[in-house]
Design a protein around this motif. Structure first.
Motif, PDB file in Angstrom:
ATOM      1  N   MET A 203      44.098  40.319  53.805  1.00 48.49           N
ATOM      2  CA  MET A 203      44.305  40.293  55.254  1.00 48.49           C
ATOM      3  C   MET A 203      44.872  38.946  55.703  1.00 48.49           C
ATOM      4  SD  MET A 203      42.638  38.908  58.167  1.00 48.49           S
ATOM      5  CE  MET A 203      40.897  38.761  57.729  1.00 48.49           C
ATOM      6  N   LEU A 204      44.306  37.848  55.184  1.00 41.43           N
ATOM      7  CA  LEU A 204      44.772  36.518  55.584  1.00 41.43           C
ATOM      8  C   LEU A 204      46.136  36.197  54.981  1.00 41.43           C
ATOM      9  CD1 LEU A 204      41.360  34.643  55.375  1.00 41.43           C
ATOM     10  CD2 LEU A 204      42.672  35.128  57.448  1.00 41.43           C
ATOM     11  N   LYS A 205      46.393  36.671  53.794  1.00 42.31           N
ATOM     12  CA  LYS A 205      47.714  36.464  53.182  1.00 42.31           C
ATOM     13  C   LYS A 205      48.798  37.121  54.037  1.00 42.31           C
ATOM     14  CE  LYS A 205      50.131  37.127  48.763  1.00 42.31           C
ATOM     15  NZ  LYS A 205      50.482  35.710  48.565  1.00 42.31           N
ATOM     16  N   GLU A 206      48.519  38.338  54.512  1.00 45.03           N
ATOM     17  CA  GLU A 206      49.461  39.030  55.387  1.00 45.03           C
ATOM     18  C   GLU A 206      49.650  38.283  56.707  1.00 45.03           C
ATOM     19  OE1 GLU A 206      47.973  42.974  55.831  1.00 45.03           O
ATOM     20  OE2 GLU A 206      48.349  43.534  53.734  1.00 45.03           O
ATOM     21  N   ALA A 207      48.629  37.521  57.115  1.00 44.01           N
ATOM     22  CA  ALA A 207      48.723  36.739  58.353  1.00 44.01           C
ATOM     23  C   ALA A 207      49.385  35.379  58.139  1.00 44.01           C
ATOM     24  CB  ALA A 207      47.330  36.548  58.949  1.00 44.01           C
ATOM     25  N   GLY A 208      49.851  35.099  56.911  1.00 46.22           N
ATOM     26  CA  GLY A 208      50.588  33.866  56.649  1.00 46.22           C
ATOM     27  C   GLY A 208      49.814  32.785  55.938  1.00 46.22           C
ATOM     28  N   TYR A 209      48.646  33.095  55.402  1.00 49.12           N
ATOM     29  CA  TYR A 209      47.810  32.101  54.746  1.00 49.12           C
ATOM     30  C   TYR A 209      48.126  31.995  53.258  1.00 49.12           C
ATOM     31  CZ  TYR A 209      44.587  31.403  58.680  1.00 49.12           C
ATOM     32  OH  TYR A 209      44.040  31.072  59.889  1.00 49.12           O
ATOM     33  N   GLN A 210      47.961  30.779  52.719  1.00 46.35           N
ATOM     34  CA  GLN A 210      47.919  30.582  51.282  1.00 46.35           C
ATOM     35  C   GLN A 210      46.469  30.796  50.871  1.00 46.35           C
ATOM     36  OE1 GLN A 210      50.687  30.121  49.764  1.00 46.35           O
ATOM     37  NE2 GLN A 210      50.112  29.651  47.647  1.00 46.35           N
ATOM     38  N   THR A 211      46.234  31.582  49.832  1.00 50.38           N
ATOM     39  CA  THR A 211      44.872  31.990  49.513  1.00 50.38           C
ATOM     40  C   THR A 211      44.471  31.545  48.111  1.00 50.38           C
ATOM     41  OG1 THR A 211      45.658  34.134  48.702  1.00 50.38           O
ATOM     42  CG2 THR A 211      45.029  34.013  51.020  1.00 50.38           C
ATOM     43  N   GLY A 212      43.251  31.057  47.976  1.00 51.56           N
ATOM     44  CA  GLY A 212      42.777  30.618  46.676  1.00 51.56           C
ATOM     45  C   GLY A 212      41.295  30.898  46.489  1.00 51.56           C
ATOM     46  N   ILE A 213      40.906  31.166  45.248  1.00 50.96           N
ATOM     47  CA  ILE A 213      39.493  31.317  44.881  1.00 50.96           C
ATOM     48  C   ILE A 213      39.205  30.389  43.724  1.00 50.96           C
ATOM     49  CG2 ILE A 213      40.159  33.422  43.624  1.00 50.96           C
ATOM     50  CD1 ILE A 213      37.217  34.243  43.613  1.00 50.96           C
ATOM     51  N   ILE A 214      38.114  29.651  43.851  1.00 55.37           N
ATOM     52  CA  ILE A 214      37.680  28.738  42.802  1.00 55.37           C
ATOM     53  C   ILE A 214      36.217  29.023  42.529  1.00 55.37           C
ATOM     54  CG2 ILE A 214      37.240  26.313  42.227  1.00 55.37           C
ATOM     55  CD1 ILE A 214      39.712  25.711  44.078  1.00 55.37           C
ATOM     56  N   GLY A 215      35.928  29.613  41.350  1.00 57.43           N
ATOM     57  CA  GLY A 215      34.550  29.910  41.010  1.00 57.43           C
ATOM     58  C   GLY A 215      34.364  31.304  40.462  1.00 57.43           C
ATOM     59  N   LYS A 216      33.251  31.909  40.829  1.00 61.21           N
ATOM     60  CA  LYS A 216      32.807  33.195  40.288  1.00 61.21           C
ATOM     61  C   LYS A 216      33.349  34.355  41.121  1.00 61.21           C
ATOM     62  CE  LYS A 216      28.476  35.786  39.778  1.00 61.21           C
ATOM     63  NZ  LYS A 216      27.009  35.708  39.807  1.00 61.21           N
ATOM     64  N   TRP A 217      34.021  35.292  40.489  1.00 61.95           N
ATOM     65  CA  TRP A 217      34.601  36.454  41.156  1.00 61.95           C
ATOM     66  C   TRP A 217      33.615  37.622  41.152  1.00 61.95           C
ATOM     67  CZ3 TRP A 217      37.566  38.436  44.538  1.00 61.95           C
ATOM     68  CH2 TRP A 217      38.156  39.691  44.419  1.00 61.95           C
ATOM     69  N   HIS A 218      33.353  38.197  40.018  1.00 66.00           N
ATOM     70  CA  HIS A 218      32.355  39.252  39.784  1.00 66.00           C
ATOM     71  C   HIS A 218      32.635  40.555  40.536  1.00 66.00           C
ATOM     72  CE1 HIS A 218      27.943  39.717  38.253  1.00 66.00           C
ATOM     73  NE2 HIS A 218      28.797  40.549  37.679  1.00 66.00           N
ATOM     74  N   LEU A 219      33.917  40.862  40.716  1.00 63.87           N
ATOM     75  CA  LEU A 219      34.303  42.133  41.334  1.00 63.87           C
ATOM     76  C   LEU A 219      35.272  42.889  40.419  1.00 63.87           C
ATOM     77  CD1 LEU A 219      34.644  41.070  45.076  1.00 63.87           C
ATOM     78  CD2 LEU A 219      32.826  42.427  44.024  1.00 63.87           C
ATOM     79  N   GLY A 220      35.146  42.630  39.114  1.00 65.74           N
ATOM     80  CA  GLY A 220      35.998  43.299  38.132  1.00 65.74           C
ATOM     81  C   GLY A 220      36.785  42.293  37.327  1.00 65.74           C
ATOM     82  N   HIS A 221      36.596  42.287  36.000  1.00 67.48           N
ATOM     83  CA  HIS A 221      37.234  41.267  35.161  1.00 67.48           C
ATOM     84  C   HIS A 221      38.380  41.810  34.318  1.00 67.48           C
ATOM     85  CE1 HIS A 221      34.417  43.212  32.424  1.00 67.48           C
ATOM     86  NE2 HIS A 221      35.227  42.842  31.450  1.00 67.48           N
ATOM     87  N   VAL A 222      38.578  43.124  34.288  1.00 68.63           N
ATOM     88  CA  VAL A 222      39.755  43.632  33.577  1.00 68.63           C
ATOM     89  C   VAL A 222      40.978  43.334  34.442  1.00 68.63           C
ATOM     90  CG1 VAL A 222      38.499  45.353  32.257  1.00 68.63           C
ATOM     91  CG2 VAL A 222      39.339  45.951  34.510  1.00 68.63           C
ATOM     92  N   PRO A 223      42.172  43.215  33.857  1.00 73.53           N
ATOM     93  CA  PRO A 223      43.324  42.649  34.566  1.00 73.53           C
ATOM     94  C   PRO A 223      43.623  43.251  35.945  1.00 73.53           C
ATOM     95  CG  PRO A 223      43.841  42.842  32.245  1.00 73.53           C
ATOM     96  CD  PRO A 223      42.491  43.473  32.423  1.00 73.53           C
ATOM     97  N   GLU A 224      43.509  44.569  36.087  1.00 71.17           N
ATOM     98  CA  GLU A 224      43.900  45.167  37.373  1.00 71.17           C
ATOM     99  C   GLU A 224      42.922  44.896  38.503  1.00 71.17           C
ATOM    100  OE1 GLU A 224      42.454  48.803  34.860  1.00 71.17           O
ATOM    101  OE2 GLU A 224      43.256  46.778  34.525  1.00 71.17           O
ATOM    102  N   PHE A 225      41.751  44.314  38.198  1.00 75.92           N
ATOM    103  CA  PHE A 225      40.769  44.045  39.246  1.00 75.92           C
ATOM    104  C   PHE A 225      40.527  42.549  39.467  1.00 75.92           C
ATOM    105  CE2 PHE A 225      39.506  48.330  37.708  1.00 75.92           C
ATOM    106  CZ  PHE A 225      39.703  49.018  38.905  1.00 75.92           C
TER     107      PHE A 225
END
Length: 457
Positions: free
Chosen positions: A123-145
């Motif tokens: 949602m924020l990327k579509e609004a023009g934001y640069q987006t980053g995550i640093i740390g634990k994801w835990h919402l799917g570790h295979v490539p497509e997730f």
């Protein structure tokens, strides 16, 4: 001649004002957004939330300069569904991420957050934001997730919990992988260096994007077990290794806030600090504390789902506030959409509410109900000061869940420890919350759980 000069100068002033008004509407007027998400940090594990020996001067200062939420809830009482709720603004039961037998995703899971769910990063990327995550994801570790497939431009971190590594019992699990975007750059990492490395990456991301709006999601792996602190913090806290880890996390927050101030970004940056769920009490001294709240991670009592939370936005959020408003992590999605000019997903129920009026001092409350799910079953409902438990179960216990024909009723603001059942004294409140419970369950069809799927399937 003088009259012509005055007219010309007036025209120039109008042009300047017009240019400034246009500039004010450009994406640079959008606030930067940072979410710092601790792992298993309890309600009582921060100084400004009452811990007597863990020293958290930076979080305490953040609260002093911003707003401290004393009744902030997450969307689930364990990791994966809680993170799904944060990312989507929706209850995980709606899209199969609530779990069933397996409450979270494991390294042998083959599924992840469905792609028909819009994340706050997308949602924020579509609004023009640069987006980053640093740390634990835990919402799917295979490539497509992985995060780069869910709206994040940049990823640095571990795809699941830091205890999901090979052991004699789990020899199918790989060594902990550290990713930079979609590439594993290390295998079997030294966790004593993790918080410092995350902090350095977060600062670099902020510096690199200081001239454009950015969204940084920083879900640190700690204080989830196993606990590791760097040499600068190990052995320093009176609370032992758990305190060492929390105090290093506090330092990390301080480094990020200091960077924002040094770069002159503080008044245009909203920072939220909170935790994914309550403390993991089975870990004893290596787990945290829910303070005066009952129970912890894995339960629908207050200690499992009410967590410490602080909002910081100098110049917009008035300093020194303590809010007793009912707030949830799902409220952040519509709040960020409102502040950034982002679009909510069409045709989907959003379970969060815009917190902007709270941040700006324009309202005291934005939501009426809080729903407490244990995996795929609704256990409790809260409205105002009242909470009704329709089903109860101790966390991480072999005891079966107990159904209550007449729900247990607690006046949470008088009794945050949930000690005194008052259902006999307030039958009208029981009836009202029972109606709310039934209406909520009738309002949607739960999605089949995807949490059981394993890689070999």
């Amino acid at each position: 001649m003088l009259r012509k000069i005055k007219c010309f100068l007036s025209f120039v002033v109008l042009l300047i004002l017009f240019d400034l008004s246009v500039f004010a509407q450009t994406p640079f007027s959008q606030p930067n957004i940072i979410v710092i998400f601790a792992d298993d940090l309890g309600y009582g594990d921060v100084g400004c939330f009452g811990h007597p020996t863990i020293q958290t001067p930076y979080l305490d200062q953040m609260a002093h300069e911003g707003i401290r939420f004393t009744q902030f809830y997450v969307g689930a009482n364990v990791c994966t569904p809680s993170r799904a709720a944060l990312m989507t603004g929706r209850l995980p039961i709606r899209y199969g991420m609530a779990g069933h037998k397996r409450g979270v995703l494991f390294p042998d899971s083959s599924k992840g957050l469905p792609h028909n769910e819009l994340t706050m990063a997308e949602m924020l990327k579509e609004a023009g934001y640069q987006t980053g995550i640093i740390g634990k994801w835990h919402l799917g570790h295979v490539p497509e997730f992985m995060p780069n497939q869910h709206g994040f431009d940049f990823y640095f971190g571990i795809p699941y919990s830091n205890d999901m590594r090979p052991t004699p019992k789990n020899n199918r699990y790989p060594p902990l992988p550290l990713y930079r975007n979609e590439e594993v750059i290390e295998s079997g990492i030294d966790q004593t260096t993790l918080t410092k490395r995350y902090t350095a990456e977060a600062i670099h991301f902020i510096e690199e994007n200081k001239d454009r709006p950015f969204f940084l999601y920083y879900p640190n792996n700690f204080p989830h077990v196993p606990l590791y602190a760097s040499n600068d913090f190990e052995g320093k806290s009176e609370r032992g290794i758990y305190g060492d880890v929390v105090e290093e996390l506090d330092w990390s927050v301080g480094q990020i806030l200091s960077t924002l101030k040094q770069l002159g970004l503080d008044q245009n940056t909203l920072v939220i600090f909170t935790s994914d769920n309550g403390p993991w009490l089975t870990q004893k001294a290596h787990g945290g504390s829910a303070g005066l709240l009952f129970e912890g991670k894995g339960s629908t009592y207050e200690g499992g789902m009410r967590v410490p939370a602080i909002g910081w936005w100098p110049g917009t959020i008035e300093s020194g506030q303590v809010s007793t408003s009912l707030v949830t992590s799902m409220d952040l999605f519509p709040t960020f959409a409102s502040l950034a000019g982002g679009k909510l997903p069409e045709g989907k129920v959003i379970d969060g509410y815009d917190l902007s009026p709270l941040f700006k001092g324009e309202a005291k409350e934005v939501r009426e109900f809080v729903y407490y799910y244990f995996r795929d079953k609704l256990h409790a409902v809260r409205k105002g000061p009242w909470k009704a438990h329709f089903t109860t179960k101790p966390s991480y216990s072999s005891e079966p869940a107990q159904e209550h024909k007449v729900p247990l009723l607690y006046q949470i603001e008088n009794d945050p420890s949930e000690k005194y059942n008052v259902n006999e004294a307030y039958p009208e409140i029981v009836a009202e919350l029972t109606r709310a419970y039934e209406e909520h369950l009738k309002s949607f069809e739960p999605a089949p759980s995807i949490m059981e799927a394993r890689i070999e399937e």
